[in-house]
Design a protein around this motif. Structure first.
Motif, PDB file in Angstrom:
ATOM      1  N   LEU A   1       0.816  -1.215   0.000  1.00  0.00           N
ATOM      2  CA  LEU A   1       0.000   0.000   0.000  1.00  0.00           C
ATOM      3  C   LEU A   1       0.852   1.269   0.000  1.00  0.00           C
ATOM      4  O   LEU A   1       0.345   2.345  -0.339  1.00  0.00           O
ATOM      5  CB  LEU A   1      -0.934  -0.011   1.214  1.00  0.00           C
ATOM      6  CG  LEU A   1      -1.960  -1.151   1.222  1.00  0.00           C
ATOM      7  CD1 LEU A   1      -2.821  -1.090   2.469  1.00  0.00           C
ATOM      8  CD2 LEU A   1      -2.829  -1.117  -0.033  1.00  0.00           C
ATOM      9  N   ARG A   2       2.128   1.155   0.351  1.00  0.00           N
ATOM     10  CA  ARG A   2       3.038   2.303   0.328  1.00  0.00           C
ATOM     11  C   ARG A   2       3.772   2.448  -1.010  1.00  0.00           C
ATOM     12  O   ARG A   2       4.694   3.253  -1.135  1.00  0.00           O
ATOM     13  CB  ARG A   2       4.069   2.196   1.450  1.00  0.00           C
ATOM     14  CG  ARG A   2       3.517   2.447   2.850  1.00  0.00           C
ATOM     15  CD  ARG A   2       4.640   2.715   3.840  1.00  0.00           C
ATOM     16  NE  ARG A   2       5.537   1.580   3.939  1.00  0.00           N
ATOM     17  CZ  ARG A   2       5.454   0.635   4.870  1.00  0.00           C
ATOM     18  NH1 ARG A   2       4.495   0.675   5.777  1.00  0.00           N
ATOM     19  NH2 ARG A   2       6.323  -0.360   4.901  1.00  0.00           N
ATOM     20  N   GLN A   3       3.356   1.703  -2.017  1.00  0.00           N
ATOM     21  CA  GLN A   3       4.037   1.772  -3.310  1.00  0.00           C
ATOM     22  C   GLN A   3       3.899   3.155  -3.960  1.00  0.00           C
ATOM     23  O   GLN A   3       2.872   3.819  -3.830  1.00  0.00           O
ATOM     24  CB  GLN A   3       3.471   0.709  -4.263  1.00  0.00           C
ATOM     25  CG  GLN A   3       3.869  -0.708  -3.907  1.00  0.00           C
ATOM     26  CD  GLN A   3       5.361  -0.931  -4.033  1.00  0.00           C
ATOM     27  OE1 GLN A   3       5.927  -0.850  -5.117  1.00  0.00           O
ATOM     28  NE2 GLN A   3       6.016  -1.198  -2.911  1.00  0.00           N
ATOM     29  N   ASP A   4       4.944   3.541  -4.661  1.00  0.00           N
ATOM     30  CA  ASP A   4       4.931   4.795  -5.417  1.00  0.00           C
ATOM     31  C   ASP A   4       3.917   4.664  -6.563  1.00  0.00           C
ATOM     32  O   ASP A   4       4.105   3.872  -7.481  1.00  0.00           O
ATOM     33  CB  ASP A   4       6.333   5.059  -5.970  1.00  0.00           C
ATOM     34  CG  ASP A   4       6.401   6.289  -6.863  1.00  0.00           C
ATOM     35  OD1 ASP A   4       5.411   7.039  -6.917  1.00  0.00           O
ATOM     36  OD2 ASP A   4       7.446   6.471  -7.514  1.00  0.00           O
ATOM     37  N   ASP A   5       2.853   5.432  -6.484  1.00  0.00           N
ATOM     38  CA  ASP A   5       1.830   5.377  -7.535  1.00  0.00           C
ATOM     39  C   ASP A   5       1.706   6.726  -8.243  1.00  0.00           C
ATOM     40  O   ASP A   5       0.634   7.103  -8.712  1.00  0.00           O
ATOM     41  CB  ASP A   5       0.480   4.930  -6.975  1.00  0.00           C
ATOM     42  CG  ASP A   5      -0.052   5.875  -5.911  1.00  0.00           C
ATOM     43  OD1 ASP A   5       0.645   6.856  -5.565  1.00  0.00           O
ATOM     44  OD2 ASP A   5      -1.173   5.651  -5.423  1.00  0.00           O
ATOM     45  N   SER A   6       2.833   7.443  -8.312  1.00  0.00           N
ATOM     46  CA  SER A   6       2.818   8.756  -8.942  1.00  0.00           C
ATOM     47  C   SER A   6       2.628   8.677 -10.450  1.00  0.00           C
ATOM     48  O   SER A   6       2.119   9.625 -11.064  1.00  0.00           O
ATOM     49  CB  SER A   6       4.112   9.516  -8.625  1.00  0.00           C
ATOM     50  OG  SER A   6       5.246   8.790  -9.091  1.00  0.00           O
ATOM     51  N   GLU A   7       3.020   7.549 -11.051  1.00  0.00           N
ATOM     52  CA  GLU A   7       2.877   7.428 -12.510  1.00  0.00           C
ATOM     53  C   GLU A   7       2.177   6.150 -12.943  1.00  0.00           C
ATOM     54  O   GLU A   7       2.046   5.877 -14.131  1.00  0.00           O
ATOM     55  CB  GLU A   7       4.239   7.531 -13.188  1.00  0.00           C
ATOM     56  CG  GLU A   7       5.224   6.428 -12.836  1.00  0.00           C
ATOM     57  CD  GLU A   7       6.548   6.604 -13.557  1.00  0.00           C
ATOM     58  OE1 GLU A   7       6.747   5.916 -14.576  1.00  0.00           O
ATOM     59  OE2 GLU A   7       7.370   7.410 -13.092  1.00  0.00           O
ATOM     60  N   ILE A   8       1.728   5.341 -11.996  1.00  0.00           N
ATOM     61  CA  ILE A   8       0.992   4.121 -12.325  1.00  0.00           C
ATOM     62  C   ILE A   8      -0.221   4.000 -11.413  1.00  0.00           C
ATOM     63  O   ILE A   8      -0.321   4.683 -10.384  1.00  0.00           O
ATOM     64  CB  ILE A   8       1.853   2.850 -12.166  1.00  0.00           C
ATOM     65  CG1 ILE A   8       2.249   2.664 -10.695  1.00  0.00           C
ATOM     66  CG2 ILE A   8       3.069   2.881 -13.074  1.00  0.00           C
ATOM     67  CD1 ILE A   8       2.754   1.280 -10.355  1.00  0.00           C
ATOM     68  N   THR A   9      -1.136   3.121 -11.789  1.00  0.00           N
ATOM     69  CA  THR A   9      -2.243   2.734 -10.918  1.00  0.00           C
ATOM     70  C   THR A   9      -2.136   1.237 -10.662  1.00  0.00           C
ATOM     71  O   THR A   9      -1.655   0.481 -11.508  1.00  0.00           O
ATOM     72  CB  THR A   9      -3.602   3.033 -11.568  1.00  0.00           C
ATOM     73  OG1 THR A   9      -3.669   2.368 -12.840  1.00  0.00           O
ATOM     74  CG2 THR A   9      -3.777   4.526 -11.766  1.00  0.00           C
ATOM     75  N   PHE A  10      -2.563   0.811  -9.473  1.00  0.00           N
ATOM     76  CA  PHE A  10      -2.521  -0.615  -9.184  1.00  0.00           C
ATOM     77  C   PHE A  10      -3.706  -1.000  -8.303  1.00  0.00           C
ATOM     78  O   PHE A  10      -4.293  -0.171  -7.613  1.00  0.00           O
ATOM     79  CB  PHE A  10      -1.198  -1.008  -8.523  1.00  0.00           C
ATOM     80  CG  PHE A  10      -1.008  -0.537  -7.102  1.00  0.00           C
ATOM     81  CD1 PHE A  10      -1.416  -1.310  -6.025  1.00  0.00           C
ATOM     82  CD2 PHE A  10      -0.399   0.688  -6.842  1.00  0.00           C
ATOM     83  CE1 PHE A  10      -1.228  -0.884  -4.719  1.00  0.00           C
ATOM     84  CE2 PHE A  10      -0.204   1.136  -5.532  1.00  0.00           C
ATOM     85  CZ  PHE A  10      -0.623   0.343  -4.471  1.00  0.00           C
TER      86      PHE A  10
END
Length: 331
Positions: free
Chosen positions: A30-39
């Motif tokens: 849940l702490r993943q970098d999602d600045s340029e992707i969605t998951f």
């Protein structure tokens, strides 16, 4: 992150009685970098015997979708269920003991965009102990792919190239085309899947560490009786990898593994007998006969032990097998 109908990547997590490290594992996703992707994050509890499901029900993040098996299904059926539910074209497998580095998902999406021909990929992983302390650090390298031929050779000689499932990304469409994980297998369904996905496509190798994988005695693979099931199931997987090679190379690899790999199973058989598990020993030797003539296997086992004692084992393989192997490989 706004909800989207089709995220860039799906993370799938089977859970079974994993509360000891589950919260750390989930939070790292849940702490993943999602600045340029969605998951999206799909989790399925496989009838846990601890508080795992109760913890999972407390998750309110909109990226999380929670499922629960009505009866215990095991690892590979649960993975299949989650992969089928995944919305993204790319699926990252995950495990309840491990920790994703914050850039894991974005880097794997970038990697697959760079190498669209790849059907499955894996990153380097860092081993950690039960307290989270780092174990031996792996070597890192530039991102690359490995050919069908080289992947088969490496897998036959050294085992599963990824080393784990928690550092693996799969192309969902490719999983569908090969029929998903083999649910009849308990231990090496992943090893077989890597073979099926690499029969006609290179394997992606992300060269830096994206995952911390925990090593502890509670893992499924540490059970003594697992040695029997692994040996039994591996026979089919070895045949799968051999089938991907051209005839002359296949014949030569078969000779090598009859010296280098199969006699190691004899070690485990002797250990089972030492533990006075005669019933398991009977089952083990019956399956072992599929690999090679038992007398010839014992002769090879003895010769290798002598060569190892004389510190000549590596030289033996190099002179007798590896020089010819290099000549037979596609250049």
């Amino acid at each position: 992150m706004n909800k989207v109908s089709k995220p860039d990547i799906s993370v799938v997590l089977p859970v079974y009685t994993g509360m000891a490290f589950l919260q750390q594992s989930v939070e790292s996703v849940l702490r993943q970098d999602d600045s340029e992707i969605t998951f999206e994050f799909l989790i399925c509890d496989d009838c846990s015997k601890d508080e795992s499901y109760e913890f999972l029900k407390t998750l309110k993040d909109p990226r999380v979708t929670l499922y629960k098996n009505e009866q215990n299904q095991g690892l590979f059926p649960t993975l299949n269920l989650l992969i089928k539910k995944a919305k993204a074209d790319l699926v990252h497998l995950w495990a309840q003991d491990d920790i994703m580095l914050p850039n894991c998902l974005v880097e794997m999406v970038r990697f697959h965009r760079e190498f669209p021909e790849v059907k499955f990929s894996f990153s380097r992983l860092q081993g950690i102990d039960v307290n989270g302390n780092y174990l031996k650090r792996p070597t890192v390298f530039n991102n690359k792919t490995i050919s069908v031929e080289n992947h088969a050779i490496s897998s036959l000689l050294f085992g599963s190239i990824s080393g784990n499932i928690a550092n693996v990304c799969l192309v969902k469409e490719a999983c569908e085309s090969v029929g998903y994980f083999d649910e009849s297998m308990i231990y090496v369904g992943d090893f077989k899947m890597w073979c099926l996905l690499s029969k006609d496509a290179p394997v992606g190798m992300y060269g830096n560490i994206l995952v911390n994988v925990r090593q502890h005695t509670g893992q499924l693979s540490r059970d003594l009786k697992a040695s029997f099931f692994r040996m039994k199931e591996n026979y089919e997987v070895y045949q799968c990898y051999l089938s991907t090679l051209k005839p002359e190379l296949r014949q030569h690899l078969n000779k090598i593994i009859k010296w280098k790999v199969y006699p190691t199973y004899l070690n485990q058989y002797f250990y089972i007998l030492k533990q006075n598990d005669l019933e398991l020993g009977k089952r083990y030797i019956k399956e072992l006969k599929k690999y090679d003539d038992l007398f010839l296997m014992f002769v090879k086992w003895t010769v290798v032990r002598v060569l190892r004692f004389l510190r000549l084992e590596s030289k033996f393989y190099k002179i007798v097998f590896y020089k010819k192997l290099e000549k037979l490989k596609t250049h």
